[in-house]
Design a protein around this motif. Structure first.
Motif, mmCIF file in Angstrom:
data_model
loop_
_atom_site.group_PDB
_atom_site.id
_atom_site.type_symbol
_atom_site.label_atom_id
_atom_site.label_comp_id
_atom_site.label_asym_id
_atom_site.label_seq_id
_atom_site.Cartn_x
_atom_site.Cartn_y
_atom_site.Cartn_z
ATOM 1 N N GLY A 1 70.786 15.106 68.514
ATOM 2 C CA GLY A 1 69.349 14.835 68.592
ATOM 3 C C GLY A 1 68.535 15.729 67.681
ATOM 4 N N SER A 2 69.126 16.182 66.582
ATOM 5 C CA SER A 2 68.506 17.208 65.738
ATOM 6 C C SER A 2 67.052 16.928 65.387
ATOM 7 C CB SER A 2 69.309 17.376 64.442
ATOM 8 O OG SER A 2 70.575 17.906 64.711
ATOM 9 N N SER A 3 66.765 15.772 64.816
ATOM 10 C CA SER A 3 65.419 15.523 64.296
ATOM 11 C C SER A 3 64.404 15.226 65.396
ATOM 12 C CB SER A 3 65.430 14.382 63.278
ATOM 13 O OG SER A 3 65.806 13.168 63.881
ATOM 14 N N LEU A 4 64.856 15.101 66.643
ATOM 15 C CA LEU A 4 63.906 14.897 67.741
ATOM 16 C C LEU A 4 63.043 16.134 67.963
ATOM 17 C CD1 LEU A 4 66.191 13.044 70.313
ATOM 18 C CD2 LEU A 4 64.407 12.059 68.866
ATOM 19 N N ALA A 5 63.491 17.264 67.424
ATOM 20 C CA ALA A 5 62.713 18.501 67.568
ATOM 21 C C ALA A 5 61.778 18.735 66.396
ATOM 22 C CB ALA A 5 63.665 19.687 67.711
ATOM 23 N N GLU B 1 59.626 26.519 72.014
ATOM 24 C CA GLU B 1 60.289 26.368 73.316
ATOM 25 C C GLU B 1 60.679 24.915 73.591
ATOM 26 O OE1 GLU B 1 58.235 28.757 76.435
ATOM 27 O OE2 GLU B 1 59.832 30.132 75.845
ATOM 28 N N ILE B 2 61.170 24.260 72.557
ATOM 29 C CA ILE B 2 61.617 22.871 72.696
ATOM 30 C C ILE B 2 62.869 22.757 73.552
ATOM 31 C CG2 ILE B 2 60.617 21.976 70.554
ATOM 32 C CD1 ILE B 2 63.275 22.551 69.204
ATOM 33 N N PHE B 3 63.503 23.888 73.864
ATOM 34 C CA PHE B 3 64.711 23.803 74.673
ATOM 35 C C PHE B 3 64.406 23.187 76.040
ATOM 36 C CE2 PHE B 3 62.995 27.882 76.032
ATOM 37 C CZ PHE B 3 63.327 27.969 77.378
ATOM 38 N N ARG B 4 63.221 23.387 76.562
ATOM 39 C CA ARG B 4 62.889 22.837 77.883
ATOM 40 C C ARG B 4 62.713 21.321 77.846
ATOM 41 N NH1 ARG B 4 61.463 26.920 81.318
ATOM 42 N NH2 ARG B 4 60.902 28.920 80.363
ATOM 43 N N ARG B 5 62.116 20.828 76.744
ATOM 44 C CA ARG B 5 61.754 19.404 76.690
ATOM 45 C C ARG B 5 62.747 18.532 75.929
ATOM 46 N NH1 ARG B 5 58.136 18.892 73.531
ATOM 47 N NH2 ARG B 5 57.861 21.001 72.699
ATOM 48 N N VAL B 6 63.559 19.182 75.074
ATOM 49 C CA VAL B 6 64.496 18.398 74.255
ATOM 50 C C VAL B 6 65.942 18.793 74.522
ATOM 51 C CG1 VAL B 6 65.190 17.774 71.908
ATOM 52 C CG2 VAL B 6 62.757 18.074 72.450
ATOM 53 N N ARG C 1 66.134 12.498 79.335
ATOM 54 C CA ARG C 1 64.692 12.486 79.609
ATOM 55 C C ARG C 1 63.994 13.483 78.692
ATOM 56 N NH1 ARG C 1 64.220 11.944 86.232
ATOM 57 N NH2 ARG C 1 65.316 9.924 86.385
ATOM 58 N N ILE C 2 63.973 13.126 77.426
ATOM 59 C CA ILE C 2 63.367 13.990 76.412
ATOM 60 C C ILE C 2 61.864 13.758 76.362
ATOM 61 C CG2 ILE C 2 63.234 14.393 73.916
ATOM 62 C CD1 ILE C 2 66.259 13.737 73.839
ATOM 63 N N THR C 3 61.109 14.849 76.301
ATOM 64 C CA THR C 3 59.650 14.760 76.231
ATOM 65 C C THR C 3 59.176 15.387 74.932
ATOM 66 O OG1 THR C 3 59.486 14.945 78.638
ATOM 67 C CG2 THR C 3 57.485 15.345 77.361
ATOM 68 N N ARG C 4 58.516 14.593 74.116
ATOM 69 C CA ARG C 4 57.979 15.102 72.851
ATOM 70 C C ARG C 4 56.471 15.275 72.937
ATOM 71 N NH1 ARG C 4 60.485 14.505 67.862
ATOM 72 N NH2 ARG C 4 58.483 13.838 67.012
ATOM 73 N N ALA C 5 55.984 16.330 72.314
ATOM 74 C CA ALA C 5 54.542 16.555 72.284
ATOM 75 C C ALA C 5 53.867 15.714 71.211
ATOM 76 C CB ALA C 5 54.250 18.036 72.037
ATOM 77 N N HIS C 6 54.624 15.340 70.175
ATOM 78 C CA HIS C 6 54.082 14.579 69.057
ATOM 79 C C HIS C 6 54.922 13.330 68.811
ATOM 80 C CE1 HIS C 6 51.421 17.891 68.172
ATOM 81 N NE2 HIS C 6 52.438 18.718 68.017
ATOM 82 N N PRO C 7 54.354 12.315 68.218
ATOM 83 C CA PRO C 7 55.119 11.107 67.912
ATOM 84 C C PRO C 7 56.065 11.335 66.743
ATOM 85 C CG PRO C 7 52.930 10.930 66.975
ATOM 86 C CD PRO C 7 52.933 12.197 67.791
ATOM 87 N N VAL C 8 57.028 10.416 66.573
ATOM 88 C CA VAL C 8 57.880 10.486 65.395
ATOM 89 C C VAL C 8 57.015 10.209 64.168
ATOM 90 C CG1 VAL C 8 59.935 9.821 66.663
ATOM 91 C CG2 VAL C 8 58.543 8.064 65.572
ATOM 92 N N SER C 9 57.533 10.503 62.975
ATOM 93 C CA SER C 9 56.711 10.514 61.765
ATOM 94 C C SER C 9 56.067 9.169 61.446
ATOM 95 C CB SER C 9 57.549 10.983 60.573
ATOM 96 O OG SER C 9 58.652 10.135 60.372
ATOM 97 N N THR C 10 56.776 8.058 61.680
ATOM 98 C CA THR C 10 56.188 6.754 61.366
ATOM 99 C C THR C 10 55.024 6.434 62.291
ATOM 100 O OG1 THR C 10 57.956 5.757 62.703
ATOM 101 C CG2 THR C 10 58.248 5.765 60.299
#
Length: 464
Positions: free
Chosen positions: A82-86, A92-97, A446-455
Motif C-alpha cells: 500500500g506504499s502510495s496510499l501514504a 503519524e500515518i501508521f495509525r490510519r494506513v 479500513r484505511i483512512t486518508r486525510a486527502h484524496p488520491v491525486s486524480t
C-alpha cells in the motif's frame, strides 16, 4: 581475461578486476578483489593479487565500479502493498494506513509483501535492510523466508510492545524475544533484532529487559524515537520527559539501540546519544514525505554519533537516498549557515554503506570492500554519459548515479540480480501476484486518508 557473465559468481573463487574499486578511503584503480565462500578473501592492487593467486584467471570488468552494497537502516517490509496510499498524507500515518493494512495480512500476503519489498531493495542497490518489525498477525518467519528467498540480508525485528496489548505481560514478551534471538543463530542472511514501535508502547521493565537481551546477543533494538511533534508531546504529558530521555531513564539507551528517525533532537539529546553510544537511522525521504523535521545528520557526524541511512520503506533506490540525504541537510541546515559542502559527498556514501552496517549491528560483517567481510557488493556501470568525464566520483555517485547503472547485485558471494532482475527465480511472476493480492488486502483494510488520491485532488481543485 574472461568477460563477466551472469553465472560467473557460482563458478567458485573469483578474482574480480573492475575499472575501479570503492575502498573506505575512496575509489582506487588497478585494484581487485578475491571472492571465495561468500566473503572477500583478499583486496588490493591487481598485480599483487595476480601473483598471490596464480590459479585464478582475473575476471575483467571494464567500465565498472565494484562498491559495497548499501545498507537500509530502517524499513517496513510488510507495508509495500500500500506504499502510495501514504503519499500526500500528514504525519503519524501508521495509525490510519499501516496498522489497518498490516492487520489484514496473512501468511501468504505478508510473505509476498516482504519479497516484493526485498526485490525493490535489491534493484536499488541495497544488499541489507533492517526490518523494524511487522504488526501483521503472522509468524515473522514469513518475512524471514521472503528475504532469504530473494537473497537479501535482513536484520529482522520482532515487535516487543506490551502497553495496550491486552493479556500481554512483560515476562511473555521477554520469553518471545529470547526465542526470536535464538531462532536465527547461524542463519546466513537473517539476523535477529528486537523492536518496540515507540517508547510509550512498552513498559519500562520491557524496555530495560529487551535492551539487556540485545546487548548480550550482540543484536540491536529498533525503536521509533523523537519522530513527530505529537510523539514528543505525548511522552512529555505521560512521562514528563521526551522519548529519548524516557529510554535513558528506563535503562534502554545504549550501543544496542537503533533509534529510527530522531528528527527532533535537542543539543542535550545529541550529547546523550553520543555518550551512550546509541545509533540513529537518518531517513531523509521520510522527512520530506511525512515528517516534522530533518534529523541533524551532519551534527551527528561531527559529534561522533553513529548513524546510517534508511528509507523507512519509501522507495528502494539507494542512490536516490544518498541524494536525499545530502539535499535534506543542505536545505534544512547548510543554506542557513553558508555550508556549501554539506558533507563533501563522501559522508553520504560512508553512512549509506559502512556506517549504516555498523548502525544495524553488522559492522563486522558487511558494508565495505575488505578482506574478511561478506561479499555483499554492486557492479555499477560508470561509462554512462552522466559520469563521463569523471572528476569527483564520490560526489557524482551521490548526485548523478541511479539504480539503472547497477549491472549486478551480489550478496554473500552469490549473484542475486543481473541488470535489475533475479537470476534464479521469477521476479516478474512475483510482481504480478503481489499486485493481485495487494488489491485484495487494501480492499479489506479500513484505511483512512486525510486527502484524496491525486486524480481526485486535481478534479476538486481544477487544472491550472
Amino acid at each position: 581475461m574472461n568477460e563477466l557473465t551472469p553465472d560467473r559468481f557460482d563458478a567458485g573463487p573469483a578474482l574480480l578486476a573492475p575499472e575501479l574499486v570503492l575502498l573506505p578511503e575512496g575509489p582506487a584503480r588497478e585494484h581487485a578483489a578475491v571472492v571465495a565462500d561468500g566473503v572477500f578473501t583478499a583486496v588490493g592492487p591487481l598485480e599483487r593479487l595476480r601473483r598471490e593467486h596464480p590459479d585464478l584467471t582475473p575476471v575483467a570488468l571494464p567500465g565498472h565500479l565494484l562498491m559495497p552494497g548499501f545498507v537500509d537502516a530502517h524499513h517496513h517490509l510488510t507495508q509495500v502493498l500500500g506504499s502510495s496510499l501514504a503519499f500526500g498524507e500528514p504525519s503519524e500515518i501508521f495509525r490510519r494506513v499501516w496498522i489497518p493494512l498490516e492487520g489484514e495480512l496473512d501468511e501468504e500476503s505478508a510473505h509476498l509483501s516482504a519479497k516484493l519489498a526485498s526485490l525493490q531493495a535489491l534493484r536499488g542497490g541495497f544488499t541489507t535492510v533492517a526490518e523494524a518489525g511487522t504488526r501483521a498477525p503472522v509468524d515473522v518467519e514469513a518475512v524471514a523466508a521472503a528475504t532469504r528467498e530473494a537473497g537479501l540480508r535482513c536484520v529482522l525485528g520482532l515487535v516487543c510492545n506490551d502497553v495496550g496489548e491486552p493479556g500481554t505481560t512483560p515476562s511473555e514478551v521477554l520469553a518471545r524475544a529470547e526465542k526470536h534471538l535464538a531462532r536465527y543463530e547461524g542463519d546466513d542472511l537473517v539476523h535477529a533484532s528486537l523492536a518496540v514501535s515507540i517508547p510509550e508502547a512498552a513498559t519500562e521493565r520491557t524496555l530495560r529487559d529487551t535492551a539487556g537481551l540485545a546487548r548480550e546477543a550482540g543484536a540491536v533494538v529498533q525503536i521509533h524515537v523523537n519522530e513527530h511533534l505529537a510523539s514528543v508531546e505525548r511522552s512529555l504529558v505521560r512521562h514528563g520527559v521526551r522519548p529519548l530521555e524516557h529510554l535513558d531513564r528506563a535503562g534502554a539507551l545504549g550501543p544496542q539501540l537503533l533509534a529510527a528517525h530522531a528528527t527532533l533532537l535537542t543539543a542535550a539529546e545529541v550529547e546523550l546519544l553520543r555518550g551512550r553510544g546509541a545509533a540513529v537511522s537518518y531517513n531523509p525521504i521520510a522527512s520530506a514525505w511525512k515528517g516534522d523535521a530533518v534529523a541533524p545528520a551532519l551534527t551527528l557526524a561531527q559529534t561522533g554519533v553513529r548513524f546510517g541511512l534508511g528509507t523507512d520503506g519509501t522507495r528502494g533506490d539507494a542512490f536516490r537516498l544518498l541524494d536525499a540525504a545530502e539535499s535534506a541537510q543542505r536545505i534544512a541546515y547548510g543554506l542557513t549557515m553558508g555550508d556549501s559542502s554539506c558533507g563533501g559527498g563522501w559522508t553520504w556514501l560512508e553512512h549509506g554503506t559502512r556506517a549504516s552496517a555498523d548502525a544495524v549491528g553488522l559492522g563486522a560483517l558487511t558494508g565495505e570492500i575488505a578482506a574478511g567481510r561478506a561479499a555483499d557488493f554492486l557492479l555499477v556501470d560508470v561509462t554512462v554519459p552522466e559520469l563521463r568525464p569523471s572528476w569527483d566520483l564520490p560526489w557524482e555517485l551521490v548526485r548523478l548515479a541511479d539504480r539503472d547503472q547497477i549491472t549486478a547485485v551480489v550478496v554473500g558471494g552469490r549473484l542475486r540480480l543481473w541488470k535489475g532482475w533475479p537470476t534464479d527465480w521469477d521476479g516478474r511472476a512475483l510482481v504480478e501476484r503481489a499486485a493481485e493480492v495487494g488489491r485484495e488486502v487494501v480492499a479489506r483494510a479500513r484505511i483512512t486518508r486525510a486527502h484524496p488520491v491525486s486524480t481526485e485532488h486535481r478534479a476538486r481543485n481544477g487544472a491550472r
